[in-house]
Design a protein around this motif. Structure first.
Motif, PDB file in Angstrom:
ATOM      1  N   ASN A 153      21.767  36.960   0.269  1.00 57.93           N
ATOM      2  CA  ASN A 153      20.774  35.913   0.482  1.00 57.93           C
ATOM      3  C   ASN A 153      21.484  34.566   0.517  1.00 57.93           C
ATOM      4  N   GLY A 154      21.143  33.738   1.512  1.00 57.59           N
ATOM      5  CA  GLY A 154      21.790  32.441   1.654  1.00 57.59           C
ATOM      6  C   GLY A 154      23.087  32.476   2.428  1.00 57.59           C
ATOM      7  N   ASP A 194      28.088  32.731   2.521  1.00 51.77           N
ATOM      8  CA  ASP A 194      28.013  31.287   2.264  1.00 51.77           C
ATOM      9  C   ASP A 194      28.095  30.476   3.550  1.00 51.77           C
ATOM     10  N   SER A 231      17.291  31.335  -2.771  1.00 50.93           N
ATOM     11  CA  SER A 231      17.513  32.582  -2.051  1.00 50.93           C
ATOM     12  C   SER A 231      16.530  33.633  -2.549  1.00 50.93           C
ATOM     13  N   ASN A 251      17.318  34.918  -6.099  1.00 46.94           N
ATOM     14  CA  ASN A 251      16.983  33.971  -7.158  1.00 46.94           C
ATOM     15  C   ASN A 251      15.478  33.799  -7.302  1.00 46.94           C
ATOM     16  N   ILE A 306      16.363  41.731  -1.043  1.00 49.81           N
ATOM     17  CA  ILE A 306      17.444  40.991  -1.677  1.00 49.81           C
ATOM     18  C   ILE A 306      18.758  41.759  -1.551  1.00 49.81           C
ATOM     19  N   ASP A 307      19.866  41.044  -1.740  1.00 50.14           N
ATOM     20  CA  ASP A 307      21.186  41.603  -1.440  1.00 50.14           C
ATOM     21  C   ASP A 307      21.691  42.526  -2.542  1.00 50.14           C
ATOM     22  N   SER A 342      22.551  41.035  -6.063  1.00 51.09           N
ATOM     23  CA  SER A 342      21.351  40.719  -6.835  1.00 51.09           C
ATOM     24  C   SER A 342      20.629  41.986  -7.271  1.00 51.09           C
TER      25      SER A 342
END
Length: 515
Positions: free
Chosen positions: A62-63, A239, A420, A423, A449-450, A453
């Motif tokens: 995420n992100g 990122d 994200s 989070n 979600i990844d 996580s």
């Protein structure tokens, strides 16, 4: 839409010949694509090459910049730098309609149905068949849509109103809509995040036929088992940066996760709960008309109890009845030996239950509000004296939850919508913990979600149970339910098929029982 033929949807026909490409034979080539929002880079170096007749997995946490990249390709965002070529031609789409005109269709992660319209009207919105050139032919529209749904294998009625569909059924409609276009490039952003494995494999069959037709698919999913099953090539973003590309046949799950996360991820191991632990939750003969019937289970203190079943098996409806969001027609729920009032979630919370809902963005969070507000939303009464919230106490609770749940944020006052997916889900768990629950009910807790996580959430669930609490969890991912559960209840068509030991179960075993 005759998938054997290949695809026909009334006015839209998919031929079976390979789509032409030019130059180096690529359908899409992106290089150095960059985008910043208010000076903050979301994507610095997007790079991807899509070949005809292939599935290309775009991977990243995420992100990572995946959605930003796909929105640029689709014309939903304008890039700041870089180049995109479609069949060798440099393009700079200003709208999604321009992308569609160039043969690109997308299934987005964020669902946006028109709820007051029917399934058929949503699928062909803006492309409705007309009578006399001006009037929508609703009969033909419904016939076309039903044929499309039937041929794909999605169990949905074209005349159903979208507002009456479940989250999973809404996702299937979005998939059908994207497949109704005659697209050379199909972007699939988390297409199976809300559907079960049976429906996912129906989608995979359609993807395989798209490949044989010569289309290219950009596939985004946090479910690595799916990526290894259907993808030919992969690209990893992290990122906002391009990291690596390669062949799926030449990489391993461990290597791919390391590329995605930037470090080696430790897989959470489960230990058996103490034998003879007291029963925390007992459900006796719980039924809800037309949804599930005579379900009896028990969850011991220290246990993670999993529920697995296909779409329509009654999993979510059962959880909602246990928690009190829906009222059962018969049966009873006992928590620590005390009856839980029917249909009263506030009473369930007071007794020691908390629930993580399936759709965090729709029912789990107030996206426009701050992290702090979301965390304390369920527990404000516990921090109040004479009706006034003690702000110092509230700040202390928020700071502790951000620390303990490892929520990555610059400020507790940041709006949750800026976090994200991983989070955001941690904020949901933090909000649940503020009420000091003894039983945590989780419906698809890692949806969208990844991998990094996910493992953090698995560790949290195991740790929560190890403190003498209980966890009742539903997941449509077989590997997930196997990894976290001590025992697993198998649901099928609203009935309980079996309860098996999660420490010795296999994916084949639970899927065969559920199908």
């Amino acid at each position: 839409m005759a998938l054997g033929g290949f695809m026909t949807t009334g006015s839209v026909t998919f031929d079976t010949t390979l789509h032409s490409t030019t130059g180096n034979g690529l359908l899409l080539e992106a290089d150095g694509v960059a985008k910043a929002f208010h000076g903050v880079p979301a994507l610095r170096n997007g790079h991807l090459k899509l070949r005809p007749g292939s599935v290309h997995a775009l991977c990243g946490g995420n992100g990572a910049g995946k959605s930003t990249f796909l929105n640029i390709v689709m014309g939903l965002l304008r890039r700041d730098e870089g180049s995109i070529k479609i069949k060798g031609e440099v393009v700079d789409f200003r709208s999604a309609s321009e992308a569609l005109d160039h043969g690109i269709a997308i299934i987005t992660q964020e669902l946006s149905p028109v709820l007051e319209m029917t399934v058929a009207e949503n699928i062909y919105l803006g492309r409705e068949p007309k009578r006399l050139g001006a009037f929508i032919d609703f009969a033909l529209l419904e016939t076309q849509a039903q044929k499309l749904l039937d041929d794909i294998g999605f169990p949905i009625r074209a005349n159903a109103r979208m507002s009456n569909l479940s989250l999973a059924e809404t996702q299937l409609v979005e998939i059908a809509k994207a497949l109704s276009f005659d697209a050379d490039i199909v972007i699939m952003d988390e297409p199976t995040s809300a559907i079960g494995e049976h429906e996912a494999h129906i989608l995979f069959a359609a993807i395989d036929r798209l490949k044989h037709r010569g289309s290219g698919i950009i596939y985004v999913s946090h479910k690595l088992s799916e990526i290894f099953e259907i993808a030919d090539e992969f690209t990893v973003f992290r990122d906002g940066n391009y990291i690596v590309s390669g062949s799926m046949k030449e990489t391993t799950r461990k290597e791919l996760v390391t590329h995605i996360v930037g470090r080696e991820v430790k897989v959470v191991e489960k230990e058996r709960p103490n034998a003879g632990a007291p029963i925390l939750l007992e459900v006796r003969n719980l039924s809800r008309e037309s949804e599930f019937k005579d379900i009896s289970i028990s969850v011991a203190a220290g246990e993670v109890f999993g529920i697995y079943g296909l779409l329509g098996s009654g999993r979510t409806e059962f959880l909602e009845a246990v928690y009190g969001m829906e009222t059962p027609t018969s049966g009873e729920v006992m928590l620590a030996g005390r009856p839980v009032p029917r249909g009263k979630p506030r009473e369930s919370i007071k007794m020691g239950m908390a629930m993580v809902s399936e759709d965090r963005k729709d029912s789990g969070l107030v996206l426009s509000s701050s992290i702090a507000h979301n965390i304390t939303l369920s527990a404000l009464s516990l921090m109040a004296v004479s009706g006034f919230v003690k702000q110092q106490k509230e700040r202390e609770v928020v700071e502790e939850m951000i620390r303990s749940q490892r929520i990555k944020t610059s400020s507790s006052e940041l709006a949750v919508e800026n976090l994200s997916g991983g989070n955001q889900q941690k904020v949901v768990f933090a909000r649940c913990l503020t009420t000091n629950p003894r039983l945590l009910i989780c419906d698809e807790p890692t949806r969208g979600i990844d991998e990094g996580s996910k493992q953090e959430i698995y560790a949290f669930l195991r740790d929560f149970a190890a403190k003498g609490h209980g966890v009742l969890v539903v997941s449509s991912e077989a590997p997930e339910i196997l990894q976290v559960s001590d025992r697993i209840a198998i649901f099928k068509a609203g009935t309980l098929v079996d309860v098996i030991d999660g420490h010795g179960a296999t994916q084949q075993m639970i899927m065969e029982l559920a199908s």
